[in-house]
Design an enzyme around this catalytic site. Structure first.
Site, mmCIF file in Angstrom:
data_model
loop_
_atom_site.group_PDB
_atom_site.id
_atom_site.type_symbol
_atom_site.label_atom_id
_atom_site.label_comp_id
_atom_site.label_asym_id
_atom_site.label_seq_id
_atom_site.Cartn_x
_atom_site.Cartn_y
_atom_site.Cartn_z
ATOM 1 N N LYS A 150 44.252 80.660 7.379
ATOM 2 C CA LYS A 150 43.714 81.064 6.078
ATOM 3 C C LYS A 150 42.552 82.013 6.330
ATOM 4 O O LYS A 150 41.457 81.596 6.715
ATOM 5 C CB LYS A 150 43.261 79.851 5.272
ATOM 6 C CG LYS A 150 42.807 80.219 3.874
ATOM 7 C CD LYS A 150 42.691 78.979 3.009
ATOM 8 C CE LYS A 150 42.354 79.315 1.570
ATOM 9 N NZ LYS A 150 41.004 79.831 1.407
ATOM 10 N N CYS A 202 -3.248 67.544 21.084
ATOM 11 C CA CYS A 202 -4.536 67.383 21.769
ATOM 12 C C CYS A 202 -5.705 67.960 20.977
ATOM 13 O O CYS A 202 -6.847 67.888 21.420
ATOM 14 C CB CYS A 202 -4.484 68.031 23.146
ATOM 15 S SG CYS A 202 -4.478 69.827 23.067
ATOM 16 N N CYS A 207 -3.728 68.877 27.366
ATOM 17 C CA CYS A 207 -2.830 68.546 26.258
ATOM 18 C C CYS A 207 -1.717 67.624 26.759
ATOM 19 O O CYS A 207 -0.979 67.973 27.685
ATOM 20 C CB CYS A 207 -2.245 69.833 25.685
ATOM 21 S SG CYS A 207 -0.993 69.526 24.434
ATOM 22 N N LYS A 255 41.829 72.603 4.958
ATOM 23 C CA LYS A 255 40.558 73.251 5.307
ATOM 24 C C LYS A 255 39.983 72.699 6.617
ATOM 25 O O LYS A 255 40.137 71.525 6.926
ATOM 26 C CB LYS A 255 39.535 73.005 4.192
ATOM 27 C CG LYS A 255 39.967 73.537 2.845
ATOM 28 C CD LYS A 255 39.861 75.032 2.778
ATOM 29 C CE LYS A 255 38.521 75.445 2.369
ATOM 30 N NZ LYS A 255 38.286 76.243 1.260
HETATM 31 S S1 IVH Z 1 48.886 82.303 -0.055
HETATM 32 C C1 IVH Z 1 50.535 81.266 -3.889
HETATM 33 N N1 IVH Z 1 48.218 82.705 2.438
HETATM 34 O O1 IVH Z 1 43.364 81.857 -0.011
HETATM 35 C C2 IVH Z 1 49.876 81.473 -2.590
HETATM 36 N N2 IVH Z 1 46.497 82.729 0.800
HETATM 37 O O2 IVH Z 1 42.903 79.747 -2.240
HETATM 38 C C3 IVH Z 1 48.677 82.277 -2.717
HETATM 39 N N3 IVH Z 1 44.278 83.214 1.698
HETATM 40 O O3 IVH Z 1 43.233 83.764 -2.911
HETATM 41 C C4 IVH Z 1 47.950 82.516 -1.507
HETATM 42 N N4 IVH Z 1 44.889 83.442 3.797
HETATM 43 O O4 IVH Z 1 42.666 84.923 -0.738
HETATM 44 C C5 IVH Z 1 47.778 82.592 1.179
HETATM 45 N N5 IVH Z 1 47.785 83.096 4.685
HETATM 46 C C6 IVH Z 1 47.352 82.978 3.434
HETATM 47 C C7 IVH Z 1 45.998 83.144 3.084
HETATM 48 C C8 IVH Z 1 45.598 83.008 1.756
HETATM 49 C C9 IVH Z 1 43.876 83.486 2.941
HETATM 50 C C10 IVH Z 1 43.383 83.138 0.533
HETATM 51 C C11 IVH Z 1 43.764 84.050 -0.599
HETATM 52 C C12 IVH Z 1 43.859 83.186 -1.823
HETATM 53 C C13 IVH Z 1 43.167 81.950 -1.393
HETATM 54 C C14 IVH Z 1 43.805 80.755 -2.051
#
Ligand code: IVH
Length: 697
Positions: free
Chosen positions: A136, A432, A453, A335
């Site tokens: 992500k 000190c 000290c 996450k």
């Molecule tokens: S898929 C319907 N793939 O994450 C699917 N999103 O919270 C839509 N993001 O706004 C997103 N890497 O900016 C997808 N490999 C990835 C991603 C990704 C980052 C971000 C994207 C989106 C947010 C979703």
């Protein structure tokens, strides 16, 4: 055209010639487009440059020349048209025909298992689901619209249904094709993905901002967002942004593949960057393994990621699953633990170091960040406090990535309350009560108490006993602290007359351990002059300088009596170090300590007087490179110098040998090219042993 001028069309031969010329030029324009697009793709998308920069520049220049002379050959998809638009006064709104969704989050394995179960229940399937896994990326989601293969619009996600038209800025991102590569493109194609700023570009952007006293960006995502929101596309063009695609938006007039990973493959053929870490796995177990693997490598990636996105790979299954409110049921983002968290600065303590340096330390309301609970963070010095503009009671952001020491990254000014208190430097030492001084131009304030000290005394004794100094086995920090607190030792000298029963009475000590400690103290009396000098804790005198002082003076008396001129003639001793040495020996208290130690029986073998050419490596130059596992590079340098060698920073034909540790790079290559002797750490230690130097670990 005036009537008396002959028209070109009067002469059919001429007319034909010009037309052929234009046809040739147009053909050349197409060739240049193709070559430059291909080179761009190889460089920015594949990370595998195909053309030398100079050749790229020549082709680019040639195309610009033609376009200037023949504006009719200047098209919107020309590789020269990435920047150059006039600044906008505002961005237009863009409606997303297919909404840009967000993702639900999973924070642990249970959440992931729940997600997988929900997917299977909805599909009424007991089969293992195939998932596409992708990092992500921590950037900005954008939508890119292509008509007949040409980029016609770039837009932000906005609220998911309406975004902003940022086409001008999007065109400046080198890894976004202005024109799709390959063939068989859909007449209408909307590609979605993330624009992000690699860590390296982010760091250099902030370094440049720091240099001109401008505000820095908080993180790469903000930097990417800030760059895309520039009304002047030249600013966006100056930022090193990248784009990586991850999903399909609208598509018309074309059958797309049936699986998500195959759609990404199609994007890749059309010239887009897809994430090389993407992978298809089976079931939630596959997802969890992928997560673990990438979490372990998170800090090695060249860009920031904040989790992993898992998507049901089969598009028909995605369609059956559909979405709830703004998030699809077929995808989830797992996450990583946050690397930044907010907390409250509850107070600031001042710590006193060995040389009296006063370090402000933030006392925080404990916060879980980057996998550990953080309650303290160093604030370094008052300049740093001023730079951060931090006050007691402020809400602050703590950053901890990987194994890095947690730091107070910034203050959230909006959350400051009336009761926030300014942090004042102390005027007297908290330990000190001596006064604190700060020399002009130095960032560090120091306690002037010296060994009066208690804090400095403790640190000085810890240093004295440490491995590279007097090497007193078993004299750990906790024992030193007790010895000082109980007034059992006031200076190094007292170590050598400790009372067995008094030591045995300390916390976590007994008769036997006390005996062992006294024995170790006894053994430490036999040392070398260099170790002895190092253990005194003279400012700026580290292992190498101590070794150089030994080599030069051979015994302590001439060193104690040396003047400034003599001191700066010693290898690696500059005016500042020389002044510290002079100050140290001119202090009567220090002279007493040295006398006391010698009287207590501290001794070292007489250093042999060797003339330059008696030293085995006299007139020989060595270079040390790479990571040595058993000693520091400075130590290696010190040993070589004690054998008469010169140690240089670069390899040349004159280099006698290269000591190469692990991960040696260009110096190793150069030495190999020049056929210079190369010693690995083991061979180096044997060489030292041959010359009577036993390196102890
Ligand atoms: S898929 C319907 N793939 O994450 C699917 N999103 O919270 C839509 N993001 O706004 C997103 N890497 O900016 C997808 N490999 C990835 C991603 C990704 C980052 C971000 C994207 C989106 C947010 C979703």
């Amino acid at each position: 055209m005036s009537p008396d001028q002959p028209s070109l069309f009067d002469d059919p031969a001429k007319e034909n010639a010009i037309t052929t010329d234009l046809v040739k030029i147009e053909a050349r324009v197409w060739v240049l487009h193709a070559q430059l697009n291909q080179a761009n793709y190889a460089y920015y998308v594949l990370d595998n440059p195909a053309l030398p920069d100079a050749e790229y520049d020549r082709l680019f220049h040639e195309l610009k020349g033609i376009e200037a002379q023949h504006p009719k050959f200047l098209s919107i998809d020309s590789p020269t048209q990435r920047v150059g638009a006039t600044p906008l006064s505002q961005f237009e709104q863009v409606a997303h025909e297919v909404p840009m969704l967000s993702l639900d989050n999973a924070f642990n394995e249970l959440d992931m298992e729940d997600f997988d179960r929900r997917v299977r229940e909805r599909l009424v399937s007991s089969h293992i689901i195939e998932y596409a896994c992708e990092p992500k990326l921590d950037g900005i989601a954008v939508s890119l619209l292509y008509e007949d293969g040409l980029l016609v619009r770039g837009a932000t996600r906005g609220d998911g249904s309406t975004g902003e038209n940022i086409t001008q800025n999007i065109r400046t991102v080198a890894s976004i094709p202005l024109k799709l590569l390959g063939d068989n493109h859909p007449p209408i194609l909307e590609v979605r993905g993330e624009v992000y700023m690699p860590k390296k570009s982010f760091n250099s952007l902030n370094a440049a901002a720091r240099e001109i006293n401008e505000k820095e960006f908080v993180n790469p995502r903000n930097a990417a967002a800030g760059s895309l929101r520039q009304l002047d596309s030249k600013v966006a063009a100056s930022r090193r942004l990248e784009f990586c695609c991850y999903s399909l938006g609208r598509v018309e007039g074309h059958e797309m593949p049936a699986k998500h990973n195959e759609i990404l493959d199609a994007f890749s053929k059309w010239g887009f960057k897809t994430n090389p870490e993407s992978k298809v796995v089976q079931g939630v177990e596959g997802c969890l393994n992928y997560y673990q693997n990438l979490a372990g490598r998170r800090n090695d990636l060249s860009y920031e990621i904040d989790g992993i996105v898992f998507k049901v790979n089969e598009i028909s299954l995605q369609q059956r699953l559909g979405f709830v409110s703004r998030a699809p049921r077929w995808a989830i983002s797992h996450k990583f633990p946050a690397q930044e968290e907010m907390t409250i600065l509850e107070g600031v303590d001042f710590q006193v170091g060995r040389t009296g340096a006063i370090t402000p330390v933030a006392r925080l309301k404990p916060v879980f960040v980057g996998g550990v609970t953080v309650a303290n963070a160093t604030l370094h010095n008052m300049d740093e406090i001023k730079r951060l503009d931090v006050r007691i009671g402020d809400t602050v952001v703590i950053h901890r990535a990987g194994d890095v020491i947690p730091k107070l990254a910034r203050v959230i000014i909006e959350k400051r309350t009336e009761s926030a208190r300014v942090i004042e430097m102390l005027t007297r030492c908290p330990v000190c009560d001596s006064h604190i001084e700060r020399i002009e131009g130095e960032a560090i304030a120091r306690c002037s108490g010296g060994l009066v000290c208690g804090a400095q005394r403790k640190e000085a004794i810890k240093h004295f006993a440490s491995r590279k100094a007097m090497d007193v086995d078993g004299l750990g920090d906790k024992i030193v602290e007790q010895l000082v607190d109980e007034d059992l030792i006031n200076s190094f000298v007292d170590l050598y007359s400790l009372d067995l029963d008094a030591v045995a009475n300390l916390d976590r000590m007994a008769q036997k351990s006390a005996q062992n400690l006294l024995q170790a103290i006894e053994v430490s009396k036999k040392t070398t002059l260099a170790k002895f000098l190092y253990s005194l804790g003279i400012r700026e005198v580290g292992v190498t300088t101590a070794q150089n002082l030994q080599n030069h003076f051979l015994s302590i008396i001439p060193l104690v009596k040396a003047d400034f001129e003599t001191l700066i003639s010693v290898q690696d001793v500059g005016p500042i170090v020389a002044q510290h040495i002079l100050n140290f020996f001119s202090e009567p208290h220090n002279q007493e300590v040295i006398d006391g130690l010698l009287n207590a029986g501290v001794h070292w073998p007489k250093v042999e007087v060797k003339s330059e050419d008696q030293l085995p490596f006299a007139n020989k130059t060595f270079v040390v490179t790479g990571t040595l596992n058993l000693m520091g590079r400075d130590e290696a340098k010190g040993y070589l110098q004690s054998l008469g060698a010169k140690v240089s920073g670069s390899v040349s034909a004159k280099t006698h040998a290269l000591v190469a540790g692990e991960k040696a790079g260009s110096k190793l290559k150069k030495a190999q090219d020049l056929d210079i002797e190369i010693l690995d750490e083991e061979a180096f230690i044997s060489l030292l042993a041959e010359h009577g130097i036993e390196h102890e670990q």
